[in-house]
Each structure stands twice: as structure tokens, then as C-alpha cells.
Motif scaffolding. Structure first.
Motif: not given
Length: 324
Positions: A87-106
């Protein structure tokens, strides 16, 4: 030696396209309301899940070459809710984003996803080029669950076949139109591979020409097992994402069936990440350049039907007891 804590486990990775990441994860067809085990290692990212009936599991491996950036200080393992992640990824796509940055841990061991605008005109992004966040999410994680793995019950010697993925996909789609169950049969002499419907109303058989396969190894005179069609369709009607078309030889599939009928389906895809394909095309390069290709591996494990039983844990428990 001091005890290792989660604060020492850190991943900082950039996947070039949010839409491609979502499509890739969807290719392993996770069920709703299940959790997925996620692991970042030196080699790349692995996502694994098993359905509630424990009759089907699937996973995908994305090598680090698929990422624009991949920085790892130690192996990272955690578990997330699948529906939340998708669901989070779908929201990102709806925002018309490109590359996605991943980090762990918050701050509270969250899995952090964010998308940023990269400066144009750069074919080799650096950390400083990811400047303006356009979407940001913290996904709650759980301790690495290490879900029950059907591969723990896979026994040798297994019989196996190797061929182009389209061969198996077409055969199974033809058979499943007539039945909810499918019988898979291998014979050693003469060598034969048959998919057939299990239905009192109609019988459909598809014989796959053995000479169309790259390899065929039947360890016993006959191997026979029955499967729920929805699991076979999940396992064979699969595509890992939006990538450059590299031709029919870019997808190989290996099917291994153990003596109890437990089946392992491994898809091996030669692929070119979208960002590299676009760079190749813009510069007049060859999108079929093998030096630019990477391998994506998706794998399914399917439990056979036992005495017509399906969609409950009795199959899994019976298989487990026999494997111990």
C-alpha cells in the motif's frame, strides 16, 4: 566482544524505480493479511512469504546490481505486514515518484522508504543527488519471524526439468481451464512430461515435447502428483517487473519434484534494469548487452494435494511428520 544490536545493522539502498519495485514484489503474489520476511545481505534483497494454508510459499531475490546504490554494514533481517508495504508503494507511485530510497533501522526500528528528485543529466547518481523528498513513510517492523519454510521438507533425489518459462506457463493455462486440480506426471522410459485435468466432466491432457526442454531427469520410473490449480497458476504465470525485453531466452524455469510430490519452481530471469536500459537506448547502446544484464530469481514451493485435501494445515503437518 560486545553484543551486536539492531543499531549496528544498517542498510542504505536506492532502487531506481518505485513502479518497477511494486510490480516485482507483486510478481510473487503475496496473500493479503500475511507477513513477509525481508533480508538484506551482501548479495542483495530477499523477500519471502508463505500462505496461511501452508500449501504455497514464494520468494524473490533482487541482486544488488539492480540497485543504484547499495550500502550495507551488516546483514539486516526483519518482518513486515505485506499489505502495508504494498500500500505504501502504491501511494508513492500515485505521487509520481521515481527512485525509491530504503533505510533500516528508523528511530523505533522502522523500515523507512522515501523518494527523492534526482538532479537531471546524471547517469551515475551519488548520495548528494537525492535532494528533495517527495514521499516519506515509516513501516512498522517485527522481529524476523523466519516463517516455516517448505524447503526444509524437500527431499532428494528429486526429478527435475528445465526449459523456457513460456513452455510450462502455456501448458498449465490450457489444462487449468477444464479443472480446479491438475495432475503432473513424468515418465522415465520413454521420457514424457504430461499435465492433465482432474475432473469427472472433461479430460484435458497436454504433453510437453521433451526435446523442447533444456534438461529432463526422472529419478524413478514414474513421478506423479496432484496440485491445486490456483497454486500452479501463481507459480507459473509470473513476471518480475517492467524491464527491457531481452527475448524468449531471457527466462528459464526449473521444476524439481521430490519423492513426496513437494515441488520447487525456480524462475531465472536475465534482465536489464529500466534505468540502465534507458541510458543504453539514449546513447545508442545495445539493450541486449549481456554485460549490463542482471539475474532476478523468483521461487515457489508448492505442496501437493493429499487424498484430495487442500487449503488446510493437515497437508503441511502430514508432510512435516514424514520428513522428520
Amino acid at each position: 566482544m560486545p553484543m551486536t544490536t539492531v543499531d549496528n545493522h544498517h542498510i542504505d539502498a536506492v532502487f531506481p524505480d518505485a513502479q518497477e519495485l511494486l510490480t516485482t514484489l507483486n510478481s510473487i503474489k503475496p496473500d493479503a493479511k500475511v507477513t513477509a520476511d525481508i533480508a538484506f545481505t551482501e548479495d542483495g534483497l530477499t523477500v519471502h512469504w508463505i500462505n496461511k494454508s501452508k500449501s504455497l510459499q514464494s520468494g524473490i531475490f533482487l541482486g544488488k546490481k539492480l540497485f543504484e546504490q547499495y550500502s550495507l554494514t551488516s546483514v539486516v533481517e526483519f518482518t513486515v505486514d505485506v499489505t502495508t508495504l504494498l500500500s505504501v508503494l502504491k501511494v508513492f507511485i500515485a505521487s509520481d515518484v521515481g527512485a525509491i530510497h530504503m533505510e533500516y533501522p528508523g528511530p523505533n526500528r522502522e523500515f523507512i522508504l522515501k523518494s527523492s528528485i534526482r538532479q537531471s543529466g546524471s547517469s551515475a547518481p551519488t548520495q548528494d543527488e537525492y535532494l528533495l523528498p517527495t514521499a516519506y513513510a515509516k513501516i512498522e517492523t517485527m522481529a524476523y519471524a523466519s516463517s516455516a519454510n517448505l524447503l526444509e521438507y524437500f527431499n532428494e533425489p528429486s526429478s527435475s526439468i528445465l526449459g523456457k518459462g513460456s513452455i510450462f506457463k502455456d501448458a498449465i493455462e490450457d489444462v487449468t481451464m477444464a479443472s480446479k486440480d491438475v495432475l503432473v506426471e513424468m515418465k522415465d522410459r520413454p521420457q514424457q512430461l504430461t499435465f492433465s485435468s482432474v475432473s469427472p466432466e472433461i479430460e484435458v491432457y497436454v504433453d510437453v515435447p521433451v526435446d523442447s526442454l533444456s534438461a529432463f531427469a526422472c529419478e524413478t520410473p514414474i513421478v506423479e502428483a496432484r496440485y491445486n490449480k490456483k497454486y500452479l497458476l501463481n507459480a507459473f504465470s509470473v513476471s518480475p517487473g517492467n524491464t527491457a525485453e531481452l527475448g524468449p531466452d531471457s527466462h528459464l524455469c526449473k521444476v524439481a519434484i521430490d519423492p513426496e510430490g513437494l515441488t520447487k519452481v525456480t524462475h531465472m530471469w536475465k534482465m536489464m534494469p529500466r534505468n540502465i536500459a534507458e541510458q543504453q537506448s539514449s546513447m545508442g547502446g545495445d539493450v541486449h548487452d549481456e554485460s549490463k544484464q542482471v539475474m532476478v530469481v523468483t521461487q515457489y514451493v508448492i505442496l501437493p494435494m493429499i487424498d484430495g485435501v487442500d487449503d488446510n494445515e493437515s497437508e503441511f503437518n502430514d508432510m512435516s511428520s514424514r520428513a522428520q
